[in-house]
Design an enzyme around this catalytic site. Structure first.
Site, PDB file in Angstrom:
ATOM      1  N   GLU A  40       0.859  -1.185   0.000  1.00  0.00           N
ATOM      2  CA  GLU A  40       0.000   0.000   0.000  1.00  0.00           C
ATOM      3  C   GLU A  40       0.897   1.237   0.000  1.00  0.00           C
ATOM      4  OE1 GLU A  40      -3.534   1.764   2.885  1.00  0.00           O
ATOM      5  OE2 GLU A  40      -1.696   0.968   3.776  1.00  0.00           O
TER       6      GLU A  40
ATOM      7  N   LYS B 161     -10.302  -0.503  -0.325  1.00  0.00           N
ATOM      8  CA  LYS B 161     -10.088  -0.708   1.110  1.00  0.00           C
ATOM      9  C   LYS B 161     -11.366  -0.435   1.899  1.00  0.00           C
ATOM     10  CE  LYS B 161      -6.733   0.691   4.675  1.00  0.00           C
ATOM     11  NZ  LYS B 161      -5.575   1.603   4.917  1.00  0.00           N
TER      12      LYS B 161
ATOM     13  N   CYS C  45      -3.848  -3.163   4.666  1.00  0.00           N
ATOM     14  CA  CYS C  45      -3.364  -2.533   5.892  1.00  0.00           C
ATOM     15  C   CYS C  45      -4.310  -2.722   7.078  1.00  0.00           C
ATOM     16  CB  CYS C  45      -3.094  -1.058   5.600  1.00  0.00           C
ATOM     17  SG  CYS C  45      -2.005  -0.245   6.798  1.00  0.00           S
TER      18      CYS C  45
END
EC number: 3.5.1.49
Length: 337
Positions: free
Chosen positions: A60, A129, A162
Site C-alpha cells: 500500500e 479498502k 493494511c
C-alpha cells in the site's frame, strides 16, 4: 517449509515475492510518473531476482507515498497511464503483480484501491479498502466487498489493505469465500510492528489460510515505514520474514495452496472456520448451527452499538487536520451540497 525462498519450487507450489519498497515522496504529476517507472523497474528486478516467482506484491502507498494528499491531479484511474504501465510490466516479465493506487472518485474522497494483474496484463482483482486507517486516512470507505480470484496454479487469492487486517472479520470473510492465500499490503510504521506480526499470524491460523503481508520501507524524510514482509503458513508458522528493514529487499517463499485445501478437509482439532458453524458436533449431530453472537445480529439489523458508544472521543478526522464530514455513507459529494 518455503522451498528456500522459492529457489526449489514444487509442482504445486506458488512462489510469492513481497517488495519492501523504499517509501517515496510524491507531490506532482512528474513525481507520480517517476514512481510509476520505479515500480515497473522493480517488477523486472523481481523477475530477475527469482525465475520461479509467480506473484510479486507491492505495498500500500507504493505509488503515492504516505502524505495522504487527495489532490485530484495525482489520483489514478483504472484506464490511466499508471495502471497501463503496470499491465505492461506484468506482460513483459511474465509475472502476476499486486499494486496499490489512490483512485480518483468523482463522487467523494478518493478510494484506496488494490489491483492484481495477471501475466497477460488483465486486471483479475480490483478491491477498495473497506477500513481506512481512521482518523489518519481520508479515503472513502470501500463499497465493493472482498473479491476472491483464481490466481497462479489455480490458487484462490484475496486482497485486503493494511488496517483491514486488524479486523478478524476481514480474514474470515476472505476464507469463507474460498481464499487460500490472503494478501495484505500496508504502509504501517514502526509503532504498529508487534500488532502487525501477531495479526498476520492470527489471520492465518484462525482460517487455515496462507497470508502474504508487506509494508513500505525506509524514510521519506517525515515518515519511517518498516518493511516487515511476512509470509505465514496456514497453521500460523512464519515461512519468511523481512526483519532487517532494508528498503527494496524482496522477501520470498513458496506456499502450497494444495496443502491449505488438504488441511481444511482433513483437520479436526483447530479447524476453526468449519467449527464456527458446527459448535459442539461431538455432543449434537452436525453441531449447533446458529448465530449466538449479538454483535453479528446487531450489525445485520443496523443496530450495532457499543456499551460505551457515547463516550468515544475520536469520531472524525479533525484531530489529524481533516474537516468533520457532513455527508453520510452512500451519498455522493454533489448530492450532499
Amino acid at each position: 517449509m518455503n522451498g528456500l525462498g522459492g529457489l526449489n519450487k514444487s509442482p504445486e507450489g506458488v512462489v510469492i515475492g513481497l517488495v519492501q519498497l523504499q517509501l517515496p515522496n510524491v507531490v506532482t504529476r512528474a513525481d507520480l510518473a517517476r514512481q510509476t517507472e520505479r515500480i515497473v523497474w522493480m517488477v523486472g528486478k523481481a523477475r530477475r531476482n527469482l525465475s520461479t516467482m509467480d506473484l510479486v506484491v507491492f505495498p500500500e502507498y507504493s505509488l503515492h507515498g504516505l502524505s495522504m494528499d487527495t489532490n485530484p491531479e495525482i489520483m489514478c484511474r483504472l484506464d490511466g497511464p499508471e495502471v497501463t504501465a503496470f499491465k505492461k510490466a506484468c506482460v513483459d516479465n511474465r509475472i502476476w503483480g499486486c499494486f496499490s493506487i489512490m483512485e480518483f472518485n468523482p463522487h467523494g474522497n478518493p478510494y484506496n484501491s488494490g489491483l492484481i494483474i495477471d501475466d497477460h496484463g488483465e486486471i483479475k482483482l480490483y478491491y477498495r479498502k473497506l477500513h481506512p486507517w481512521i482518523p489518519v486516512e481520508p479515503w472513502e470507505p470501500g463499497d465493493i466487498g472482498i473479491p476472491v480470484i483464481e490466481g497462479p496454479k489455480g490458487a484462490r487469492i484475496a486482497l485486503i489493505i493494511c488496517h483491514d487486517g486488524m479486523f478478524p472479520e476481514m480474514a474470515r470473510e476472505c476464507a469463507y469465500k474460498g481464499a487460500e492465500i490472503m494478501i495484505r499490503t500496508a504502509g504501517y510504521t514502526a509503532p504498529i510492528r508487534e500488532a502487525w506480526r501477531f495479526t498476520n499470524q492470527a489471520n492465518s491460523f484462525q482460517n487455515l489460510m496462507v497470508t502474504a503481508n508487506v509494508c513500505m520501507c525506509g524514510s521519506d524524510g517525515s515518515f519511517d515505514s518498516m518493511g516487515e514482509g511476512m509470509i505465514v503458513n496456514f497453521d500460523g508458522a512464519v515461512l519468511a520474514h523481512g526483519t532487517t528493514g532494508r528498503a527494496d529487499e524482496i522477501i520470498t517463499a513458496e506456499v502450497r495452496p494444495d496443502l491449505v485445501r488438504e488441511a481444511r478437509i482433513n483437520w479436526g482439532v483447530e479447524n476453526n472456520i468449519y467449527q464456527l458453524w458446527h459448535r459442539g458436533y461431538v455432543a449434537v449431530k452436525g453441531g449447533a448451527m446458529d448465530c449466538p453472537y449479538t454483535f453479528m445480529q446487531d450489525m445485520v439489523a443496523g443496530t450495532f452499538r457499543l456499551p460505551w458508544e457515547d463516550q468515544v472521543k475520536v469520531t472524525d478526522g479533525s484531530s489529524c487536520g481533516f474537516p468533520a464530514p457532513t455527508r453520510m455513507y452512500g451519498k455522493t459529494a454533489k448530492a450532499a451540497e
